[in-house]
Design an enzyme around this catalytic site. Sequence first.
Site: not given
Length: 222
Positions: A59, A95, A97, A125
């Site tokens: 988490e 990034h 992606e 993001c």
Amino acid sequence: MAEKQEEPSNTQNGEPDNAEEGEGKKKKKVKREDLPPFEIVTGERLPAIFFKFQFRNVEYSSGRNKTFLCYVLETQGKESTTSRGYLEDEHAASHAEIAFFNTILPKCESSLRYNVTWYVSSSPCVTCADRISETLRKNKNLRLTIMVGRLFMWEEPEMQAALKKMKSAGCKLRIMKPQDFEYVWQNFVEQEEGQEAQAFVPWEDIQENFQYYEEKLAEILQ
């Protein structure tokens, strides 16, 4: 989700989970000290120590400030082809992606169909999510499924809106199950040369953390 008291304090401070991983990161840093401050790393298999740290679905992800993106690209046309590999970024410029669209799949031919699956350490993001949505809207022959280990800044309204845009653009966003982590381990992680392939060893709370993120994603995308 259970309290993360058992999570080592050095992990929360951005350090690897154990000394062995810390040593591995040191070696990587020394090896790249002559390179520019930002780079996109590509390859077929990533080091096991990076997988164990970066893909872990905790988490609290302090210190996990890179994106590891493993991909399977299926191109369907007269002859179908499949390619796979991974991208790794330094979170300083483009990034992973966006690098995928710029380097691995810079152009979608209208005569071909593309089925792409990403296995990513964390969800995109806002900027990357917007690029994904835009790319999918422009290329109707592109199908993208993104399997993520963790949700990135999911409590932020702007991030939630970006994830919803991805869904409306046709992106299938899923949280990685333990079986998905095992698939990445078997297909994208380096094994020690000359040794038998090591079996995937699930970490503590892997199933619980998957369920936690799955519930959060369902709430966001409903």
